[in-house]
Design a protein around this motif. Structure first.
Motif, short mmCIF file in Angstrom:
data_model
loop_
_atom_site.label_atom_id
_atom_site.label_comp_id
_atom_site.label_asym_id
_atom_site.label_seq_id
_atom_site.Cartn_x
_atom_site.Cartn_y
_atom_site.Cartn_z
N TRP A 178 -8.82 -2.90 11.46
CA TRP A 178 -8.35 -3.82 10.43
C TRP A 178 -9.46 -4.78 10.08
O TRP A 178 -10.36 -5.04 10.86
CB TRP A 178 -7.07 -4.55 10.82
N GLY B 283 0.85 -1.18 0.00
CA GLY B 283 0.00 0.00 0.00
C GLY B 283 0.88 1.22 0.00
O GLY B 283 2.06 1.11 -0.25
N ARG C 138 -2.22 -3.54 3.04
CA ARG C 138 -2.38 -4.98 3.20
C ARG C 138 -1.17 -5.46 4.01
O ARG C 138 -0.03 -5.17 3.68
CB ARG C 138 -2.43 -5.66 1.85
N LYS D 269 -2.12 -10.73 5.71
CA LYS D 269 -3.12 -10.44 4.67
C LYS D 269 -4.32 -9.61 5.17
O LYS D 269 -5.25 -9.36 4.41
CB LYS D 269 -3.59 -11.70 3.97
N THR E 263 -6.34 -6.24 6.07
CA THR E 263 -6.33 -4.90 5.49
C THR E 263 -6.41 -3.90 6.64
O THR E 263 -7.33 -3.96 7.45
CB THR E 263 -7.52 -4.69 4.54
N PHE F 112 -5.48 2.54 2.95
CA PHE F 112 -5.54 1.12 3.26
C PHE F 112 -4.19 0.48 2.95
O PHE F 112 -3.55 0.84 1.96
CB PHE F 112 -6.63 0.43 2.44
#
Length: 149
Positions: A144, A7, A60, A78, A80, A58
């Motif tokens: 998250w 990101g 990851r 994984k 977000t 955002f």
């Protein structure tokens, strides 16, 4: 396994309203109970989790340094991250930081002149910062999201 965050991806500045039904009552995590067939309210997840769209990004997560034995503090690989750049980072906040020109996510330790980045996973040692290291707090993690599979 990767060691960097992926990101940032900006939040939509004008997200369309998307009210999702909030069901009344609660859901049983033990024995099944009869479902209530009415909607109590509606919530827009953009309004709930993105109060500052122009400053929200955002990321990851990539890696397991934030996986904790304490479930509510655990951020899995994984997941977000929702990161708000308009918030000032305080002691014990989870932050996205730039250290050695790379993004990382850690818990901020700030007491007096001591500054450190703490992983939730006990297998990773704290990153205790000294005067020669340059640290930039990029933003504060406000929530998250993780998929169950």
């Amino acid at each position: 396994m990767c060691a960097l965050l992926i990101g940032p991806f900006p939040a939509n500045l004008l997200p369309p309203l998307m009210p999702i039904p909030v069901m009344g009552g609660s859901v049983s995590a033990g024995f099944p109970s009869p479902a209530e067939d009415w909607v109590e309210d509606r919530v827009d997840l953009n309004r709930r989790f993105v109060p500052h769209p122009e400053a929200t990004f955002f990321f990851r997560v990539c890696g397991d340094s934030m996986v904790s034995p304490i479930a509510e503090r655990s951020i899995p690989d994984k997941a977000t991250l929702i990161v708000d750049r308009s918030r000032e980072a305080k002691h014990d906040d989870i932050v996205v930081a730039i250290l050695n020109d790379e993004f990382t996510v850690k818990r901020l330790y700030r007491r007096g002149n001591r500054l450190a980045l703490i992983a939730e996973n006990p297998a990773y040692p704290p990153i205790v910062l000294n005067e020669e290291q340059e640290l930039s707090i990029w933003g504060v993690v406000t929530a998250w999201i993780m998929e169950p599979r």
